[in-house]
Design an enzyme around this catalytic site. Structure first.
Site, PDB file in Angstrom:
ATOM      1  N   THR A 179       0.858  -1.183   0.000  1.00  0.00           N
ATOM      2  CA  THR A 179       0.000   0.000   0.000  1.00  0.00           C
ATOM      3  C   THR A 179       0.893   1.231   0.000  1.00  0.00           C
ATOM      4  O   THR A 179       1.909   1.253   0.696  1.00  0.00           O
ATOM      5  CB  THR A 179      -0.960  -0.013   1.208  1.00  0.00           C
ATOM      6  OG1 THR A 179      -1.757   1.157   1.172  1.00  0.00           O
ATOM      7  CG2 THR A 179      -0.254  -0.096   2.542  1.00  0.00           C
ATOM      8  N   GLU A 340      -4.986  -3.034   3.974  1.00  0.00           N
ATOM      9  CA  GLU A 340      -4.738  -3.734   5.240  1.00  0.00           C
ATOM     10  C   GLU A 340      -5.889  -4.650   5.630  1.00  0.00           C
ATOM     11  O   GLU A 340      -5.749  -5.488   6.509  1.00  0.00           O
ATOM     12  CB  GLU A 340      -4.537  -2.709   6.377  1.00  0.00           C
ATOM     13  CG  GLU A 340      -3.255  -1.910   6.303  1.00  0.00           C
ATOM     14  CD  GLU A 340      -3.348  -0.674   5.411  1.00  0.00           C
ATOM     15  OE1 GLU A 340      -4.238  -0.627   4.524  1.00  0.00           O
ATOM     16  OE2 GLU A 340      -2.537   0.247   5.591  1.00  0.00           O
ATOM     17  N   LYS A 450      -7.086  22.301   8.691  1.00  0.00           N
ATOM     18  CA  LYS A 450      -7.260  22.854  10.033  1.00  0.00           C
ATOM     19  C   LYS A 450      -7.264  24.369   9.962  1.00  0.00           C
ATOM     20  O   LYS A 450      -6.239  24.985   9.712  1.00  0.00           O
ATOM     21  CB  LYS A 450      -6.133  22.371  10.946  1.00  0.00           C
ATOM     22  CG  LYS A 450      -6.246  20.883  11.231  1.00  0.00           C
ATOM     23  CD  LYS A 450      -4.903  20.210  11.341  1.00  0.00           C
ATOM     24  CE  LYS A 450      -5.048  18.714  11.123  1.00  0.00           C
ATOM     25  NZ  LYS A 450      -4.297  18.214   9.974  1.00  0.00           N
ATOM     26  N   TRP A 455     -11.764  21.846  12.178  1.00  0.00           N
ATOM     27  CA  TRP A 455     -11.499  21.022  11.006  1.00  0.00           C
ATOM     28  C   TRP A 455     -12.484  21.288   9.877  1.00  0.00           C
ATOM     29  O   TRP A 455     -13.687  21.408  10.111  1.00  0.00           O
ATOM     30  CB  TRP A 455     -11.570  19.537  11.379  1.00  0.00           C
ATOM     31  CG  TRP A 455     -10.368  19.070  12.151  1.00  0.00           C
ATOM     32  CD1 TRP A 455      -9.378  19.864  12.647  1.00  0.00           C
ATOM     33  CD2 TRP A 455     -10.051  17.728  12.516  1.00  0.00           C
ATOM     34  NE1 TRP A 455      -8.449  19.080  13.284  1.00  0.00           N
ATOM     35  CE2 TRP A 455      -8.832  17.770  13.232  1.00  0.00           C
ATOM     36  CE3 TRP A 455     -10.661  16.489  12.305  1.00  0.00           C
ATOM     37  CZ2 TRP A 455      -8.227  16.624  13.730  1.00  0.00           C
ATOM     38  CZ3 TRP A 455     -10.047  15.355  12.809  1.00  0.00           C
ATOM     39  CH2 TRP A 455      -8.845  15.422  13.510  1.00  0.00           C
TER      40      TRP A 455
HETATM   41  P1  ADP Z   1      -3.800   3.168  -1.533  1.00  0.00           P
HETATM   42  O1  ADP Z   1      -3.696   4.404  -0.683  1.00  0.00           O
HETATM   43  O2  ADP Z   1      -2.512   2.517  -1.871  1.00  0.00           O
HETATM   44  O3  ADP Z   1      -4.777   3.309  -2.649  1.00  0.00           O
HETATM   45  P2  ADP Z   1      -5.822   1.644  -0.134  1.00  0.00           P
HETATM   46  O4  ADP Z   1      -6.577   1.152  -1.268  1.00  0.00           O
HETATM   47  O5  ADP Z   1      -5.529   0.727   0.969  1.00  0.00           O
HETATM   48  O6  ADP Z   1      -4.424   2.113  -0.561  1.00  0.00           O
HETATM   49  O7  ADP Z   1      -6.531   2.938   0.402  1.00  0.00           O
HETATM   50  C1  ADP Z   1      -7.405   2.857   1.474  1.00  0.00           C
HETATM   51  C2  ADP Z   1      -7.966   4.209   1.765  1.00  0.00           C
HETATM   52  O8  ADP Z   1      -8.754   4.645   0.662  1.00  0.00           O
HETATM   53  C3  ADP Z   1      -8.889   4.257   2.934  1.00  0.00           C
HETATM   54  O9  ADP Z   1      -8.192   4.337   4.155  1.00  0.00           O
HETATM   55  C4  ADP Z   1      -9.709   5.495   2.635  1.00  0.00           C
HETATM   56  O10 ADP Z   1      -9.023   6.669   3.013  1.00  0.00           O
HETATM   57  C5  ADP Z   1      -9.805   5.472   1.133  1.00  0.00           C
HETATM   58  N1  ADP Z   1     -11.091   4.896   0.735  1.00  0.00           N
HETATM   59  C6  ADP Z   1     -11.354   3.636   0.372  1.00  0.00           C
HETATM   60  N2  ADP Z   1     -12.661   3.500   0.052  1.00  0.00           N
HETATM   61  C7  ADP Z   1     -13.243   4.703   0.228  1.00  0.00           C
HETATM   62  C8  ADP Z   1     -14.568   5.216   0.081  1.00  0.00           C
HETATM   63  N3  ADP Z   1     -15.580   4.475  -0.342  1.00  0.00           N
HETATM   64  N4  ADP Z   1     -14.769   6.511   0.381  1.00  0.00           N
HETATM   65  C9  ADP Z   1     -13.766   7.306   0.808  1.00  0.00           C
HETATM   66  N5  ADP Z   1     -12.500   6.879   0.955  1.00  0.00           N
HETATM   67  C10 ADP Z   1     -12.235   5.599   0.671  1.00  0.00           C
END
Ligand code: ADP
Length: 566
Positions: A179, A340, A450, A455
């Site tokens: 990731t 994760e 911020k 926020w």
């Molecule tokens: P990368 O950052 O490598 O793309 P991930 O796919 O693991 O890795 O990313 C996960 C993150 O993507 C989550 O922690 C969240 O911030 C964001 N995310 C995933 N699905 C959604 C969603 N439906 N709406 C908003 N954010 C999302």
């Protein structure tokens, strides 16, 4: 005494091969659209397993893939883990230095690579010691000039179509995916058989993303990204037909495969569906077989869900849309997850009690990231360490715990200390939870703006701006400011034909309807395209680096940039 056998991937392959031998697997490759059945899939998977044995791949070895979504990639999905080796899917869109780091860190023994991606892998491999002993197999019948590689069909040809699949421990690592962290190198997440098994079983439930033997499943989300959200495993367990859209699918490819193959469930990040929506406006294709479009990875704008619903209202829907929907209920399902967590966490199904609610109430829930699927627990922690009330207003960091959530990053003790605590994963997502338990992602902790100690959610502002008819894409970032710490600046891609002189004021008018004045971006800047990450998300880091600096705020920040002054 524990019951049954271990939780591994093998029974899913067994079930599809024996109960649904004639169900099809369709794949768009560099060589055209190919088609075969689960029976042939099982034979070829056994051949691949035998070929891996012959290459010296043993239990515990890592095997990489550097591929788009197609049937050969899908063959590695079961062959590699089911012999006891570990399938490491590598994202080919990452920069060379990340690819080098990933292959070195994972110590891949063999890498399957698409012919079109071989030059990219060769460039990452150049002069990198980690690649010196790696064997390459190119995913075509013909081979590649970019690397010394065995063509896949030659690799598996003449191998037995039977394989004596071993009994594995459920703790045996089966998969791996990196990731992209915000800083530093990507972090490796290992998936054991038990994690993939439990993720598959949970996603098969009605509260997940269920797939049955009358479904036709097309993951547009890449197989190099968290196992295409686990869909190849779930579709196999459910006995569904698979459709793989191949290298760099364009909206025309996605639409064409849905129409030709009768796709019922498809999944991808919002940009995929924005592309399809745009394409649909000028093309007359019949997509009426679709039941569910899963959208995740980034927030699905409410306007997108509404667009998919519009056939009911019949309001201003263009001809092509009516033809697409053809009185068939297509549901856009919003899902949230992380690398994760294998990756599904929550899905935005309507709770029973909401089935009778009015459309706007339902939409407000469906636009959230939804309800945790069975098996996952969560808590939301405020800065002072307390849990937030479930009132849809208070927000804090989301922590999750469950069988398919990793307990650590691969060889990254410093990140482990930061992100894990007593079995909980601290997601880095800032969320609210409403009275019904629906989660809403307010922002990434690092992207929240911020202003004067309060926020502002960059995600909410982006979604609101993207609902404007004259905006194609928008990203909002916090720009440092002496007095208020940070102030929001919006980077906007105007739609073709937009009145660019009037647009900023018209965006502000729209935002004023729903947000306090101090939330309004102090500057609205036009850019040609929002930079994206290797997983198709808006890259706030690149926006900050390329476009945002403090001069954008000069003379523009109001006196009342905090709630007190509002
Ligand atoms: P990368 O950052 O490598 O793309 P991930 O796919 O693991 O890795 O990313 C996960 C993150 O993507 C989550 O922690 C969240 O911030 C964001 N995310 C995933 N699905 C959604 C969603 N439906 N709406 C908003 N954010 C999302």
């Amino acid at each position: 005494m524990p019951g049954g056998t271990d939780q591994t991937l093998r029974p899913f392959l067994w079930r599809a091969a024996n109960l649904y031998p004639d169900t099809e697997i369709v794949s768009r490759t560099h060589e055209g659209v190919e088609l075969y059945t689960y029976a042939e899939y099982a034979d070829r998977t056994a051949q691949l397993a035998n070929a891996l044995d012959a290459s010296g791949i043993a239990e515990g070895d890592r095997v990489g893939t550097f591929c788009w979504n197609h049937h050969r990639h899908f063959e590695t999905y079961f062959a590699v883990p089911t012999i006891g080796a570990q399938l490491h899917t590598i994202n080919p869109l990452l920069p060379d230095e990340h690819i080098r780091y990933i292959v070195e860190n994972a110590e891949d023994e063999l890498i399957f690579v698409d012919d079109s991606l071989a030059p990219k892998l060769a460039s990452a491999a150049a002069e990198a010691p980690a690649f010196e002993d790696v064997e390459f197999v190119v995913m075509s019948g013909s081979g590649t000039d970019a690397l010394e590689a065995t063509p896949y069909e030659a690799f598996i040809a003449d191998r037995e179509t039977e394989y004596d699949w071993p009994t594995l421990s459920e703790d045996q690592p089966a998969g791996m995916c990196y990731t992209s962290g915000t800083t530093g190198n990507p972090k490796g997440v290992e998936y054991t058989h038990q994690m993939l098994w439990s993720h598959t079983m949970a996603t098969l439930t009605p509260q997940g993303i269920p797939m049955a033997d009358d479904d036709v499943v097309m993951p547009v989300v890449p197989m190099f990204h968290v196992n295409a959200w686990g869909m190849p495993f779930t579709a196999t367990a459910g006995g569904a037909k698979h459709v793989y859209p191949g290298p760099s699918p364009e909206p025309a490819d996605v639409a064409g495969l849905i129409e030709d193959e009768g796709v019922t469930i498809t999944a991808g990040v919002p940009t995929v569906w924005l592309g399809l929506m745009e394409y649909m406006e000028d093309h007359d294709v019949d997509l009426s077989t679709l039941d569910s479009v899963i959208v995740g990875g980034s927030a699905a704008p409410e306007s997108m869900i509404r667009w998919f619903d519009d056939h009911d209202g019949g309001s201003a829907a263009p001809e092509s849309m009516i033809r697409w929907f053809d009185d068939h209920d297509v549901e856009l399902l919003h899902a949230w997850g992380m690398t994760e967590m294998s990756p599904i966490g929550s899905v935005s199904h309507l709770k029973g009690g909401l089935e009778e609610a009015d459309y706007e109430t339902q939409l407000a829930h469906r636009a959230k990231q939804g309800l945790m699927v069975p098996g996952i627990e969560f808590r939301v922690i405020e800065e002072d360490g307390d849990e937030i009330p479930w009132d849809g207003e208070a927000f804090g960091e989301l922590w999750v715990r469950g069988p398919w959530i990793t307990q650590e990053y691969f060889e990254r003790p410093e990140a482990n200390r930061e992100d894990f605590e007593e079995g909980w994963l601290k997601t880095g997502d800032v969320v609210t939870v409403d009275e019904e338990g629906y989660l809403q992602i307010v922002d990434r902790a690092k992207d929240v703006i911020k202003s004067g100690g309060e926020w502002i959610s960059s995600v909410e502002l982006e979604n609101a701006i993207m609902a404007h008819d004259d905006v194609t894409e928008a990203a909002v970032v916090g720009v440092p400011h002496d007095r208020w710490q940070e102030r929001p600046v919006a980077f906007v891609v105007p739609a073709a034909g937009a009145d660019e002189d009037r647009l900023p004021e018209s965006i502000r008018e729209l935002l004023r309807e729903d947000y306090p004045t101090w939330w309004l971006p102090d500057a609205i800047e036009y850019i040609e395209e929002i930079p994206k990450t290797a997983t198709g998300k808006f890259s706030k880091k690149d926006i900050r680096e390329a476009y945002s600096d403090e001069s954008l705020l000069e003379g523009r920040v109001p006196e009342e940039a905090a709630p007190d002054g509002d």
